[in-house]
Write an enzyme that holds these catalytic residues in place. Structure first.
Site, short mmCIF file in Angstrom:
data_model
loop_
_atom_site.label_atom_id
_atom_site.label_comp_id
_atom_site.label_asym_id
_atom_site.label_seq_id
_atom_site.Cartn_x
_atom_site.Cartn_y
_atom_site.Cartn_z
N ASN A 9 0.88 -1.18 0.00
CA ASN A 9 0.00 0.00 0.00
C ASN A 9 0.91 1.22 0.00
O ASN A 9 1.54 1.52 1.01
CB ASN A 9 -0.90 -0.02 1.24
CG ASN A 9 -1.70 1.27 1.38
OD1 ASN A 9 -1.84 2.03 0.41
ND2 ASN A 9 -2.23 1.51 2.57
N TRP A 10 0.95 1.87 -1.15
CA TRP A 10 1.84 3.04 -1.25
C TRP A 10 1.24 4.30 -0.63
O TRP A 10 1.89 5.33 -0.56
CB TRP A 10 2.21 3.29 -2.73
CG TRP A 10 3.37 2.45 -3.20
CD1 TRP A 10 3.85 1.31 -2.62
CD2 TRP A 10 4.22 2.71 -4.32
NE1 TRP A 10 4.93 0.83 -3.31
CE2 TRP A 10 5.18 1.67 -4.37
CE3 TRP A 10 4.25 3.70 -5.31
CZ2 TRP A 10 6.17 1.61 -5.36
CZ3 TRP A 10 5.23 3.64 -6.30
CH2 TRP A 10 6.18 2.60 -6.31
N LYS A 11 -0.03 4.21 -0.23
CA LYS A 11 -0.70 5.39 0.36
C LYS A 11 -0.51 6.60 -0.58
O LYS A 11 -0.49 6.43 -1.79
CB LYS A 11 -0.18 5.67 1.77
CG LYS A 11 -0.15 4.44 2.64
CD LYS A 11 0.11 4.77 4.08
CE LYS A 11 0.36 3.48 4.85
NZ LYS A 11 -0.02 3.59 6.25
N HIS A 86 -9.63 1.02 4.79
CA HIS A 86 -8.33 1.22 5.47
C HIS A 86 -8.54 2.19 6.64
O HIS A 86 -9.34 3.12 6.54
CB HIS A 86 -7.30 1.77 4.48
CG HIS A 86 -5.91 1.76 5.03
ND1 HIS A 86 -5.47 2.72 5.91
CD2 HIS A 86 -4.88 0.89 4.87
CE1 HIS A 86 -4.21 2.44 6.26
NE2 HIS A 86 -3.83 1.34 5.64
N GLU A 88 -6.96 4.61 7.66
CA GLU A 88 -6.76 6.04 7.35
C GLU A 88 -7.98 6.62 6.63
O GLU A 88 -8.27 7.81 6.75
CB GLU A 88 -5.46 6.21 6.54
CG GLU A 88 -4.24 5.98 7.43
CD GLU A 88 -3.01 5.44 6.73
OE1 GLU A 88 -2.92 5.51 5.48
OE2 GLU A 88 -2.13 4.89 7.43
N GLU A 156 -5.63 -5.20 10.60
CA GLU A 156 -4.60 -4.19 10.82
C GLU A 156 -4.89 -3.43 12.11
O GLU A 156 -5.73 -2.50 12.10
CB GLU A 156 -4.59 -3.19 9.66
CG GLU A 156 -4.29 -3.79 8.31
CD GLU A 156 -3.70 -2.74 7.39
OE1 GLU A 156 -2.55 -2.90 7.00
OE2 GLU A 156 -4.38 -1.75 7.08
N GLY A 162 2.26 1.98 10.73
CA GLY A 162 3.24 3.05 10.60
C GLY A 162 3.94 3.43 11.89
O GLY A 162 4.60 4.46 11.96
N SER A 200 3.20 -2.45 10.37
CA SER A 200 4.65 -2.47 10.63
C SER A 200 5.32 -3.80 10.29
O SER A 200 6.26 -4.22 10.97
CB SER A 200 4.94 -2.07 12.09
OG SER A 200 4.53 -0.73 12.31
N GLY A 221 2.63 -1.30 4.29
CA GLY A 221 2.69 0.11 3.89
C GLY A 221 4.12 0.54 3.61
O GLY A 221 4.66 0.33 2.52
N GLY A 222 4.77 1.12 4.62
CA GLY A 222 6.09 1.71 4.43
C GLY A 222 7.10 0.79 3.77
O GLY A 222 7.87 1.22 2.90
C1 PEP Z 1 -0.84 -0.02 5.85
O1 PEP Z 1 -0.71 1.05 5.27
O2 PEP Z 1 -1.86 -0.69 5.69
C2 PEP Z 1 0.23 -0.46 6.75
C3 PEP Z 1 0.11 -1.63 7.33
O3 PEP Z 1 1.29 0.38 6.91
P1 PEP Z 1 2.72 0.01 7.59
O4 PEP Z 1 3.17 -1.30 7.02
O5 PEP Z 1 3.60 1.15 7.22
O6 PEP Z 1 2.48 -0.10 9.06
#
Ligand code: PEP
Length: 240
Positions: A9-11, A86, A88, A156, A162, A200, A221-222
């Site tokens: 997920n590049w957000k 999600h 966010e 999640e 994050g 994470s 994500g990251g």
């Molecule tokens: C996400 O954006 O769904 C996520 C899990 O981010 P991260 O891996 O950065 O915690």
């Protein structure tokens, strides 16, 4: 058998030049790799040898919804998956479980596979009501048209996204077993739904997380932004 899925997920990150990262990703025949991109990058990524997803869609096919994107538009651009719910989107755009069910239904109608995201806040975890919240999100966010073919669930924990904080494998196991049981109760093919863990995930913790029963992959994500960070996660999933 449930397919293993490594979903990035590049957000709100990435310009066209950054798509070069996706050309260097590890692949494995046992793992489906997909990246949920900003809408601006989907068409440019459509010929890459991985699947592409959107990060949200509207529940209508078209109309007066300035700034929104419909599920058929995502398909037209080259997406085959979409994230719905999600955390966010739930927090930044006040999306409710009912909104997420409607978006997911629209996505299925357009032929997209949904990755429906659920998870508790730190306050809920501290209050000891995580499984109650998960039950509400499962009941409210997953439309009745969901099947193991068109729907993947991503657990999640909001407090792990994050932050670098990751639940214990016991905590992940408890929630994943609970989700699996609830899906089995509600859907005739509920035992076959993929259930991803997200929050994470990194190369250093991926193997432990993938060893947890009912974890069929990760939403990342990251660590999905570069091939150097995402490839070892794909490799760990293939080896699990
Ligand atoms: C996400 O954006 O769904 C996520 C899990 O981010 P991260 O891996 O950065 O915690």
């Amino acid at each position: 058998m449930r397919r293993k899925i490594a979903a990035g997920n590049w957000k709100m990150n990435g310009l066209r030049a950054d798509l070069a990262e996706l050309e260097n990703l590890s692949t494995d025949p046992g793992v489906d790799v997909l990246i949920c991109l900003p809408a601006t990058l989907i068409a440019a990524a459509r010929d890459l040898p991985i699947a592409i997803g959107g990060q949200d869609c509207h529940d209508a096919t078209n109309g007066a919804h300035t700034g929104d994107i419909s599920a058929p538009m995502l398909v037209d651009a080259g997406a085959s998956y979409v994230l719905t719910g999600h955390s966010e989107r739930r927090s930044d755009h006040a999306e409710t479980d009912a909104d997420i069910a409607a978006k997911s239904r629209a996505a299925h109608d357009a032929g997209l596979t949904t990755i429906i995201c659920i998870g508790e806040t730190l306050a809920i975890r501290a209050a000891g009501t995580t499984l109650d919240i998960i039950d509400g999100q499962l009941a409210g966010s997953i439309p009745d048209c969901a099947t193991a073919d068109n729907t993947i669930i991503a657990y999640e924990p909001v407090w792990a996204i994050g932050t670098g904080k990751v639940p214990s494998t016991e905590q992940i196991a408890e929630v994943h077993a609970h989700i699996h049981a609830r899906l089995k109760e509600r859907f005739s093919d509920g035992a076959d739904f993929g259930i991803l863990y997200g929050g994470s995930v990194k190369a250093s913790n991926a193997a432990d997380i993938f060893a947890v029963p009912h974890v069929t992959g990760a939403l990342v994500g990251g660590a999905s932004l570069t091939a150097a960070d995402f490839s070892p996660i794909i490799t760990a999933l293939a080896a699990s």
